[in-house]
Structure formats: C-alpha cells, structure tokens
Scaffold this active site. Structure first.
Site, PDB file in Angstrom:
ATOM      1  NE  ARG A  87      -2.376  -1.436   3.445  1.00 35.46           N
ATOM      2  CZ  ARG A  87      -1.780  -0.777   4.434  1.00 35.46           C
ATOM      3  NH1 ARG A  87      -1.773   0.540   4.446  1.00 35.46           N
ATOM      4  NH2 ARG A  87      -1.219  -1.411   5.427  1.00 35.46           N
ATOM      5  CE1 TYR A 215       1.390  -7.020  -3.473  1.00 33.76           C
ATOM      6  CE2 TYR A 215       0.428  -5.672  -1.754  1.00 33.76           C
ATOM      7  CZ  TYR A 215       1.081  -6.826  -2.153  1.00 33.76           C
ATOM      8  OH  TYR A 215       1.407  -7.766  -1.231  1.00 33.76           O
ATOM      9  N   GLY A 216      -2.786  -5.401  -4.040  1.00 33.49           N
ATOM     10  CA  GLY A 216      -3.586  -5.571  -2.817  1.00 33.49           C
ATOM     11  C   GLY A 216      -4.496  -4.407  -2.482  1.00 33.49           C
ATOM     12  N   GLY A 217      -4.217  -3.817  -1.337  1.00 37.62           N
ATOM     13  CA  GLY A 217      -5.079  -2.778  -0.795  1.00 37.62           C
ATOM     14  C   GLY A 217      -5.214  -1.551  -1.695  1.00 37.62           C
ATOM     15  CE  LYS A 224      -6.447  -3.927   4.632  1.00 35.54           C
ATOM     16  NZ  LYS A 224      -5.742  -4.166   5.833  1.00 35.54           N
ATOM     17  CG  HIS A 244      -7.017  -2.976  10.166  1.00 41.38           C
ATOM     18  ND1 HIS A 244      -5.708  -2.548  10.284  1.00 41.38           N
ATOM     19  CD2 HIS A 244      -6.989  -3.980   9.262  1.00 41.38           C
ATOM     20  CE1 HIS A 244      -4.940  -3.257   9.478  1.00 41.38           C
ATOM     21  NE2 HIS A 244      -5.688  -4.134   8.853  1.00 41.38           N
ATOM     22  CB  SER A 266      -0.844  -4.158   7.669  1.00 42.94           C
ATOM     23  OG  SER A 266      -2.034  -3.490   7.359  1.00 42.94           O
ATOM     24  CB  CYS A 268       0.934  -6.874  13.882  1.00 37.33           C
ATOM     25  SG  CYS A 268       1.931  -5.398  13.691  1.00 37.33           S
ATOM     26  N   GLY A 269       0.369 -10.216  12.611  1.00 38.59           N
ATOM     27  CA  GLY A 269      -0.079 -11.543  13.042  1.00 38.59           C
ATOM     28  C   GLY A 269      -1.583 -11.714  13.197  1.00 38.59           C
ATOM     29  CE  LYS A 270      -5.746  -7.271  10.878  1.00 42.29           C
ATOM     30  NZ  LYS A 270      -4.527  -6.491  10.569  1.00 42.29           N
ATOM     31  CB  THR A 271      -3.448 -14.148   8.915  1.00 43.56           C
ATOM     32  OG1 THR A 271      -3.775 -12.968   8.176  1.00 43.56           O
ATOM     33  CG2 THR A 271      -3.947 -15.363   8.168  1.00 43.56           C
ATOM     34  CG  ASP A 295      -7.321  -7.210   6.964  1.00 43.57           C
ATOM     35  OD1 ASP A 295      -6.468  -6.844   7.791  1.00 43.57           O
ATOM     36  OD2 ASP A 295      -7.516  -6.618   5.895  1.00 43.57           O
ATOM     37  CB  ALA A 384       5.316 -12.524  -0.660  1.00 45.48           C
ATOM     38  NE  ARG A 385       0.096  -8.776   2.332  1.00 43.69           N
ATOM     39  CZ  ARG A 385      -0.506  -8.302   3.424  1.00 43.69           C
ATOM     40  NH1 ARG A 385      -1.585  -8.855   3.911  1.00 43.69           N
ATOM     41  NH2 ARG A 385       0.020  -7.275   4.068  1.00 43.69           N
ATOM     42  N   GLY A 510       0.274 -20.301  19.128  1.00 50.72           N
ATOM     43  CA  GLY A 510      -0.735 -21.069  19.857  1.00 50.72           C
ATOM     44  C   GLY A 510      -0.824 -20.670  21.329  1.00 50.72           C
ATOM     45  CG  ASN A 512      -0.377 -15.254  21.136  1.00 50.26           C
ATOM     46  OD1 ASN A 512       0.504 -15.065  21.982  1.00 50.26           O
ATOM     47  ND2 ASN A 512      -0.215 -14.927  19.865  1.00 50.26           N
TER      48      ASN A 512
HETATM   49  O1  SAT Z   1      -2.462  -4.498   0.940  1.00 48.55           O
HETATM   50  S1  SAT Z   1      -3.532  -4.737   1.913  1.00 48.55           S
HETATM   51  O2  SAT Z   1      -4.007  -3.469   2.450  1.00 48.55           O
HETATM   52  O3  SAT Z   1      -4.644  -5.402   1.262  1.00 48.55           O
HETATM   53  C1  SAT Z   1      -2.986  -5.717   3.171  1.00 48.55           C
HETATM   54  C2  SAT Z   1      -2.692  -4.993   4.411  1.00 48.55           C
HETATM   55  O4  SAT Z   1      -1.839  -4.107   4.414  1.00 48.55           O
HETATM   56  O5  SAT Z   1      -3.308  -5.317   5.443  1.00 48.55           O
HETATM   57 MN    MN Z   2      -5.015  -5.407   7.176  1.00 51.09          MN
END
Ligand code: SAT
Ligand code: MN
Length: 600
Positions: A87, A215-217, A224, A244, A266, A268-271, A295, A384-385, A510, A512
C-alpha cells in the site's frame, strides 16, 4: 462534482456481455467507458466458466504462472511490478468538502481537485483493454449488516482476487439492483508508474478512484478502500463500526463459544491469531478456536445491546513469509490449492516458497523471477501474499456465514512494542478502552512502503484506514457507551516484547490462547488481576502457563509495569491527542489526565 462531461450518445456501442436494470449503475458504467475508452466491457457474473476463461487468458499473457499442479492444484504465482508491492499511504487521499472532516490523520484534497486529477489520469487509459464491471457484496449476501459495491477495473488479476475476497457476481448484482445503492470504485493499473499513482476516496459520494497500482489494498477496492475508509464514514452516519480487526471464536470444553475482535496493524499476526491452534494441553481438554475473519470487522449493536459482528470479506489476503506448519498450520492447509500467490519465490519443482516456510525445499527463483542467490536477497518479498477463499480454512466458523453476525465478548488492541508494554492488560471501562485504542503504538512493517521498524501511533490499527477525522472517530467510539448497550470488555496485548538480548520474550502463536482464556475468564467474572493505573494486569498465577518456559526476568517484564516508563508514555499520548485540536473529545483527554495523575 464529477468532471465527466462526455455526450453519452456519442459513444460507439461497445462489445459488452451484460448489463443491469439499475439505471444509476448503467449510467455510471457508460460514463466511465466514455472516459476510459476500453475496447470491451465485461460484466462479471462470478461463474466458474468466467473464472476459467480469465485464468486461461492470464496464463497466456504471463500475468499468472501455474504452480506445481500435483502439490498445489489450481494455484498460481503472480509477480507484481517491483515498484508496486505494498500500500502507498503517502499517495492515499480522503477528499471531503471540509478539510477538517478528513482530519490530520489523512492526506486531503478538495473533491473537485481530486476528481480532476483522477479523471485526467483515467482519460483514455483503458484503450486496448477490457473493462471489467465487478458487482460485489461485503458480508453475507443475506445480512442486513452487509454493504455492496461495484468495482470497475482493467485488471483481470483484480477480478480473480475479488472473486476470492468478496461475494462477487450475479447474487451481489441482484442485491444492488434491489437496494439501488452501492459504493463506486474505479480502478486502472494505468502504467504502473509510481509517479502516476493515487488512491483517492470521496466518502461523501461513496466513491473511490484508484490509479497506477495493481497491488492488494491499492487495487482490490472492496478491502481497505471500501470496507474500511468508505465504510468507516458510512458506519459513523448509521451508528455502527467498521474496524481493522480479526474475529475469532473460542470454544471451551463445555461447548460455549466467546467471540473476540482484535485490532493489530498490518503484518502483526492477525491471520495467525485468527487461525490459532490451541497448545497441546488445551487441545486435549477440548478447547477449539474458530476463524470468522482475519482483517476486517463490521459491528453494530443488536436488539439486546450487544455488539454483533460480521467479516465483510470472503477470503484471506495473508502475508506469506513466516507462515509455516509451526506458526500457522491452518493457513498452510488453506493454501494447498485454489490459491493465488503474489511475489513469493518458487522451488526448482515449481512450488511456492517463502522465508520461514520451514520445509526442506530451497527456492530456485526469487519473487522478481531471477535466480535465487542465498544471502543476497530474500526469495519472497517481505509483503508477499496469498489470496484464498475462507471456506478452505479448516478452522472456518460456520457462524461466519450467519447474517445476524456473532456477539462480541471482548475487543483487543495490540501492536509491536519491543519495550514498556506488558503482555496483556484490561481497560477498566469503555472510555478507558477507547483511550487504550486511541493511544496504540506499533513499529511499522513491510505492508506499507516506507521505513520498517519505526514506532508510530496507530490508533485502533486504523491510522491508514480511517476515512474521517480521528477526533470524530474517537467520539463515535465513545458514543456506544449510552447506558443501553452491553459493551464488550476491552483489552490490550503485546506479543512482541523483547528482552535485553533483542529476542521476543513471549512464545506467541498457539500460546496466545493462554492470554485469550484469561480474557474470557475476566468476561465471565472468574479470572483475577492486579489493578494498576494503566489497567488490570494478570499476575503470572492468573494465567495458565503450564508447559511455557519463561525466565524470571521475562515473567517480571511480561506481567509487570514500569511506572516511570508509563509516566513518559502518558505525556507522549497527551501530546499526540493534542495534534487533533479542538475536535478531540474532552472525555478522552480527561481520561488521560486521570491516569497520568494516578501515575503520579
Ligand atoms: O495491501 S492490503 O491493504 O490489502 C494488506 C494490508 O496491508 O493489510
Ligand atoms: Mn489489514
């Protein structure tokens, strides 16, 4: 308002496959076509046949590279332009008629100037390309909490990602035609020139214009741009919250489930947290963790006054590096098939590879498509995603499709803080919790371009995503405490505290769950804590630490608090709140003063 003035009757009839009964939508599509001049218009129905055709076309032109079909069936690698990998916050604008409405937290441009700038870029930009019209629904199609949008793009890669990330196609179009309202998102990859790249939002018009990035966001406008920046503005007007946050369910051995929403910046381990696998002892005892979202969270008070949340997305756009059988086995299982990988490396036998994947394979080619040279450059880009449907996640909750949403028992804020901030503490009430969220700080990551590892305030992890003035946003949060709502408890966590040797003190992942279990205990009124000026902190005896190795020093730091350090922190929070000027709610400033004076 809108600078498009072409005579619509003068447009030659384009090769187009579909259409809509909704006049406002067909007029807008015609206006955009007149401006951007595509060769053809494709209305996306979301069907398998449509997807197969687009993928074949992208394989043919190299946009998608098929991966090893035995190990990763139906999966592809996409290499984005090397200057287009994250982003771009410095090129992201919120265009409101009054600059103060965008606030110091956003870059601002007057709406007329924003439209003029963007329409200049869009002028003729789709010549020789197909324009795709993507109707999509953020949230379950039948949910009253969901909201719809239409993205127009010239990128088939965006179409393929939107198909995984949203409920896209015919059912979404039906809802849009029924409701008559939708968020308008116009996107073109343009020339992928960083000097001709802008992500522009017009919240008052429910409109997004994004140019120059694939790209992504920046490009998947449902994410976003719509689900946070535009939706936060809508949510303020309509009395809900667009956040978020991941959403997870914790099922105890008795079969009761509590849902937790957690905000982290973004990367920081949300997934990882959303897909957590309980430690062995917990698993044996019958604890389970269910993933609702990783997310974004939209929540609103229900008839009983509790906050009910949906995940507006239908897929995961997760960070690949660091994802392993140890850190996130559920994510690894998700991405074994039907996945688009962006900017990962590949092995000699054409499997996706990234740093921290922890397998026996070695990368042969890096994310730029060049031979991998160990020690020189990473194989995968740090941002990378993978893009994959949520339905492939082994821990995906059936409640994620519930149109009513899930009731939230606790809200968690957290960031990367190497020092000062203990493992967990609980806010004493809602107002204190809003201050905890507003004061959140975190070290920057590779998810956005710019320097990595610098501590910055990132209130509620919404710094890059709040579509209006943060001071008004904090007031909106405070307004939920109206005497009628039964609000969740608010906590703060820090998984990233480091010791003197620079190593993380808490094992994370785990483990956590031990912290989340304590939170559930607090919600149910069973767990203990020590009251301090910054909030209620568990003593180490209040958490189940069986099987966790922690030195005495680590325990002291993770479950303690440093009064002098916090005094300085509260001074800095005070200065930060002042940056928002007179719109900053007094209640929040008073709350800071109350705690600062308790700190002495
Ligand atoms: O690029 S995104 O905004 O979709 C991913 C992120 O930064 O959380
Ligand atoms: Mn995010």
């Amino acid at each position: 308002m809108n600078a498009m003035t072409q005579d619509l009757d003068a447009i030659p009839k384009l090769n187009t496959n579909g259409g809509t009964s909704l006049q406002a939508l067909s007029d807008w599509v015609a206006e955009v076509a007149a401006l951007t001049q595509p060769d053809a218009i494709h209305w996306c129905d979301g069907s398998d046949a449509e997807s197969a055709e687009l993928i074949a076309q992208m394989e043919a032109d190299g946009t998608l590279i098929p991966l090893n079909s035995e190990t990763h069936p139906n999966s592809w690698l996409h290499r984005s332009h090397p200057d287009d990998v994250a982003r771009v916050e410095h090129l992201t604008f919120v265009c409101t008629s009054d600059q103060d409405d965008a606030g110091p937290n956003n870059h601002w441009m007057a709406p007329a100037d924003g439209h003029a700038k963007m329409d200049g870029l869009f002028d003729g930009c789709m010549r020789g390309r197909t324009m795709y019209v993507i109707p999509y629904c953020m949230g379950p199609i039948e949910s009253p909490l969901s909201r719809c949008g239409v993205e127009i793009t010239d990128s088939p890669y965006v179409v393929a990602n939107m198909r995984l990330m949203t409920r896209m196609g015919a059912p979404a179009l039906e809802r849009i035609e029924r409701e008559g309202r939708f968020v308008r998102g116009l996107h073109s990859i343009g020339e992928l020139d960083p000097n001709r790249r802008f992500i522009m939002h017009f919240p008052e018009e429910l409109t997004i214009k994004s140019y120059g990035s694939g790209y992504g966001g920046n490009a998947l406008l449902g994410k976003k741009c719509h689900a946070l920046r535009i939706a936060s503005h809508q949510a303020r007007q309509e009395g809900w919250l667009a956040e978020h946050m991941l959403i997870l369910g914790i099922e105890n051995p008795q079969g009761q489930t509590h849902y937790i929403a957690a905000a982290f910046p973004s990367a920081c381990g949300k997934t990882n947290l959303a897909m957590l696998i309980p430690p062995e002892g917990y698993r044996e005892a019958g604890w389970k963790v269910w993933t609702v979202g990783d997310d974004i969270c939209w929540m609103r008070p229900g008839a009983d006054g509790r906050l009910y949340a949906i995940n507006p997305e239908a897929g995961f756009f997760g960070v690949a590096p660091g994802t392993s059988a140890k850190s996130n086995p559920n994510a690894l299982k998700c991405v074994q098939r039907n996945t688009i990988f962006t900017n990962v490396g590949v092995t000699a036998d054409n499997q996706p590879w990234w740093e921290g994947i922890d397998d026996d394979q070695q990368p042969a080619v890096d994310w730029r498509g060049e031979p991998y040279e160990a020690g020189k450059r990473p194989a995968a880009h740090p941002n990378a995603r993978f893009t994959v449907s949520a339905r492939q996640c082994p821990s995906y909750s059936s409640e994620a499709e519930n149109p009513a949403g899930v009731p939230i028992s606790a809200i968690v804020f957290g960031g990367r803080r190497a020092s000062l901030v203990p493992l967990v503490f609980e806010a004493r009430d809602w107002t204190h919790g809003v201050l905890v969220g507003a004061a959140m700080g975190s070290e920057t990551t590779a998810a956005a371009t710019g320097q990595v590892g610098v501590m910055r305030r990132d209130p509620m992890a919404m710094k890059p995503f709040c579509g209006y003035n943060f001071a008004d946003y904090f007031s909106h949060w405070l307004s939920f405490d109206n005497g009628q709502n039964k609000l969740p408890k608010i906590f703060h966590v820090n998984w990233f505290r480091k010791g003197a040797d620079g190593k993380f003190l808490w094992p994370g992942f785990g483990d956590n769950l031990r912290v989340l279990e304590w939170m559930v205990g607090r919600v149910e009124g069973r767990a203990n804590a020590v009251d301090t000026p910054i909030g209620a902190i568990p003593s180490e005896a209040d958490l189940n630490l069986e099987g966790v190795e922690l030195s005495d020093d680590a325990r002291a730091v993770l479950f303690g608090y440093d009064r002098d350090g916090w005094k300085a922190e509260f001074d800095s929070i005070g200065e930060y709140l002042e940056e928002y000027g007179p719109r900053m709610p007094e209640a929040l400033k008073d709350e800071r003063v109350r705690i600062a004076s308790e700190l002495g």
